[in-house]
Design a protein around this motif. Structure first.
Motif, short mmCIF file in Angstrom:
data_model
loop_
_atom_site.label_atom_id
_atom_site.label_comp_id
_atom_site.label_asym_id
_atom_site.label_seq_id
_atom_site.Cartn_x
_atom_site.Cartn_y
_atom_site.Cartn_z
N MET A 124 37.44 38.33 44.68
CA MET A 124 38.21 38.61 45.87
C MET A 124 39.69 38.84 45.53
O MET A 124 40.36 39.64 46.17
CB MET A 124 38.05 37.45 46.86
N THR A 125 40.21 38.13 44.52
CA THR A 125 41.60 38.29 44.13
C THR A 125 41.88 39.70 43.62
O THR A 125 42.92 40.28 43.92
CB THR A 125 41.98 37.25 43.06
N VAL A 126 40.95 40.25 42.85
CA VAL A 126 41.13 41.61 42.33
C VAL A 126 41.15 42.61 43.49
O VAL A 126 42.02 43.48 43.55
CB VAL A 126 40.01 41.97 41.32
N LEU A 127 40.24 42.47 44.42
CA LEU A 127 40.20 43.36 45.58
C LEU A 127 41.49 43.24 46.39
O LEU A 127 42.08 44.26 46.79
CB LEU A 127 38.99 43.06 46.45
N ARG A 128 41.94 42.01 46.61
CA ARG A 128 43.19 41.81 47.36
C ARG A 128 44.36 42.48 46.65
O ARG A 128 45.18 43.16 47.28
CB ARG A 128 43.47 40.32 47.53
N SER A 129 44.45 42.30 45.34
CA SER A 129 45.54 42.93 44.58
C SER A 129 45.50 44.44 44.70
O SER A 129 46.54 45.08 44.91
CB SER A 129 45.46 42.55 43.09
N PRO A 133 48.85 37.95 44.83
CA PRO A 133 48.53 36.58 44.41
C PRO A 133 49.17 36.19 43.07
O PRO A 133 49.40 35.02 42.82
CB PRO A 133 47.00 36.58 44.32
N GLU A 134 49.48 37.15 42.23
CA GLU A 134 50.13 36.88 40.94
C GLU A 134 51.54 36.35 41.19
O GLU A 134 52.26 36.85 42.05
CB GLU A 134 50.19 38.16 40.11
#
Length: 111
Positions: free
Chosen positions: A1-6, A55-56
């Motif tokens: 999900m983090t990759v998609l959000r980024s 998120p990073e």
């Protein structure tokens, strides 16, 4: 999900920055009304806020990776909005930049 959000945030940021710069360009270089530039400045400000939602935690990493998205997005904007036709070198450069995004953002790092 983090990759998609980024990736979604990168696309939104690119839309705001590229669109904002295009609006300013239209006002200054193409003789559109002054308020086009005003809208462009607002869009550029929106870009700055969208970038903070990543998120990073490292500003430099986000902006470095976003640079690759900006390059590819700018070419795509040109195709969709201005009728620009990139050549193979434009496409190769954009692909290299996007590969850089993946390496910068998603390479495994020690915790």
């Amino acid at each position: 999900m983090t990759v998609l959000r980024s990736m979604i945030l990168f696309v939104l940021a690119a839309g705001a920055e590229i669109g904002g710069a295009w609006l300013v360009w239209q006002a200054v270089r193409e003789g559109r009304a002054w308020w086009w530039a005003g809208l462009g400045v607002m869009a550029l400000g929106l870009y700055g806020f969208v970038a903070t939602l990543q998120p990073e935690a490292h500003f430099g990493r986000i902006l470095a990776a976003y640079g690759g998205v900006f390059v590819a997005g700018s070419l795509l904007w040109g195709v969709l909005v201005d009728g620009f036709r990139p050549d193979r070198w434009d496409l190769a450069g954009a692909a290299i930049c996007l590969l850089g995004v993946v390496v910068i953002m998603f390479a495994p790092r020690p915790a």
